[in-house]
Design an enzyme around this catalytic site. Sequence first.
Site, PDB file in Angstrom:
ATOM      1  N   GLY A 253       0.758  -1.240   0.000  1.00 51.69           N
ATOM      2  CA  GLY A 253       0.000   0.000   0.000  1.00 51.69           C
ATOM      3  C   GLY A 253       0.787   1.288   0.000  1.00 51.69           C
ATOM      4  O   GLY A 253       0.198   2.376  -0.136  1.00 51.69           O
ATOM      5  N   CYS A 366     -10.719   3.602 -29.403  1.00 46.92           N
ATOM      6  CA  CYS A 366     -11.961   4.242 -29.819  1.00 46.92           C
ATOM      7  C   CYS A 366     -12.836   4.497 -28.598  1.00 46.92           C
ATOM      8  O   CYS A 366     -13.841   3.822 -28.377  1.00 46.92           O
ATOM      9  CB  CYS A 366     -12.654   3.317 -30.811  1.00 46.92           C
ATOM     10  SG  CYS A 366     -13.675   4.211 -31.935  1.00 46.92           S
TER      11      CYS A 366
HETATM   12  C1  LIG Z   1      -3.546  -8.053  -0.124  1.00 43.35           C
HETATM   13  C2  LIG Z   1      -2.675  -7.120  -0.878  1.00 43.35           C
HETATM   14  N1  LIG Z   1      -1.361  -7.107  -0.603  1.00 43.35           N
HETATM   15  C3  LIG Z   1      -0.519  -6.285  -1.280  1.00 43.35           C
HETATM   16  C4  LIG Z   1      -0.990  -5.432  -2.249  1.00 43.35           C
HETATM   17  C5  LIG Z   1      -0.009  -4.541  -2.959  1.00 43.35           C
HETATM   18  O1  LIG Z   1      -0.318  -3.237  -2.739  1.00 43.35           O
HETATM   19  P1  LIG Z   1       0.620  -2.063  -3.324  1.00 43.35           P
HETATM   20  O2  LIG Z   1       0.874  -2.389  -4.742  1.00 43.35           O
HETATM   21  O3  LIG Z   1      -0.194  -0.844  -3.142  1.00 43.35           O
HETATM   22  O4  LIG Z   1       1.862  -2.072  -2.499  1.00 43.35           O
HETATM   23  C6  LIG Z   1      -2.352  -5.398  -2.546  1.00 43.35           C
HETATM   24  C7  LIG Z   1      -2.868  -4.485  -3.569  1.00 43.35           C
HETATM   25  O5  LIG Z   1      -4.005  -4.338  -3.846  1.00 43.35           O
HETATM   26  C8  LIG Z   1      -3.231  -6.283  -1.852  1.00 43.35           C
HETATM   27  O6  LIG Z   1      -4.533  -6.304  -2.096  1.00 43.35           O
END
Ligand SMILES: Cc1ncc(COP(=O)(O)O)c(C=O)c1O
Length: 444
Positions: A253, A366
């Site tokens: 995240g 398109c």
């Molecule tokens: C369970 C889980 N782990 C890891 C990630 C990776 O997140 P990020 O790419 O934002 O680091 C996600 C992304 O949706 C996720 O759903």
Amino acid sequence: MERSKLHSSANETLLSKKELMIGGLSASWLAEKYGTPLIVYDEEKIRNQIHDYKQAFHEVQADFRLAYACKAFCSTYMCQIAQEEGLWLDVVSGGELFTALKSGFQPNHILMHGNNKTKEELEFAVTSQIGLIVVDNFHEIEVLGEILNRTGQSIDIMIRVSPGVDVHTHDFISTGQQDSKFGFDLYSGQVEEAIIAIKKYHRMRLMGIHAHIGSQIFDAEGFGVAAKRMADLSKKIERELDVMTHILNLGGGLGIRYTSEDTPMPLETLVEEVVLAARKAYESDGLSLPLIMLEPGRSIVAEAGTTIYRVGSRKEIPGLRTYVAVDGGMTDNPRLALYGAKYEAVIANKMNANKEELVSIAGKACESGDMLIWDIELPKAEPGDLLAVFCTGAYNYSMASNYNRIPRPAVVFVREGQSKLVLRRETYDDLLHLEMNTDFSSFS
Ligand SMILES: Cc1ncc(COP(=O)(O)O)c(C=O)c1O
């Protein structure tokens, strides 16, 4: 890897002043060699990010495990880099698992997520003896239990918890709020119920709990809140249900800097926040911190990726807007269409030129919504110029489509003046590879 003759020569410095260079190679050499649109990854940047994550954990002296969330960008070569760097791999489908296994990734370092894993996917994961399955819901517990009883195999699992942390991100990519399709709800006793259900299956070894609070997050606060909530939950389930948490997984995240408007925290801050918040919660009860796991995706690969497009047509609407169209668009990068994502770009072959016009970058599909950038100042963009869009390494190729039967671009990795084709450009023949219509009278 192939070395560009052009850039091993003395004119490299001169060239680099007016040309965008990536990993020691010029954008125009790459475009000439591999065609456009082209997604170029600077491999060193990926490896540096991984190194920095590990270093951050060493700084706070926590036992940790890092998994690369390969949904951000999945290919066998990327899986091999993750393995070489000692990471686990987070997969979310049978297809990602298949890719990982084909890359030679060691199965016992793979964990699988998903809110609706099919019976086939779970069976594939179990028979491949992957390291962890992150169980998401009651249905999955039953299906997985049946597979384990039938095959006689055992598996380590974690349970995914929806911790109700609102991180103020876009609704479609914020998975942590209570109103979420992912995981067991923290506030209605579902987690405890799930643990009781899991205990019926002695072949499921519950290793810990997981929460992912969202994506493209800039502030540490949400991670700290989630870490504390999860630590408190783990103490509660240990007290009430006699279940030890060996791993506390706080997902991915971390946000990245797509444009100068973005101000993500450094990854060191994220690691420190998560570890300190969890450590405080455990130590207040005289307990030691379990292994902390993170699953970054975007922050590993996004900034390493650049997409090079060839400029084609333009449309000037006097007093209103100038559209500059490129030879890709939403089919290789749907993030503006999906999330209103913003990007920065340059004319890669005119790095020295002054910015002289405000334009919007359109794709070739398109679809009016097929835009890459609204309102960007650039040097005069002429047909044949190369437009390089930065930070396209995450959730671009992995979300690419064949809308309008546009072939997906090639992906190339570059490192110290050398390049390696990792995914070749799709051909028109590739677009027909699923077609079965060889005999018009063959209904049965
Ligand atoms: C369970 C889980 N782990 C890891 C990630 C990776 O997140 P990020 O790419 O934002 O680091 C996600 C992304 O949706 C996720 O759903």
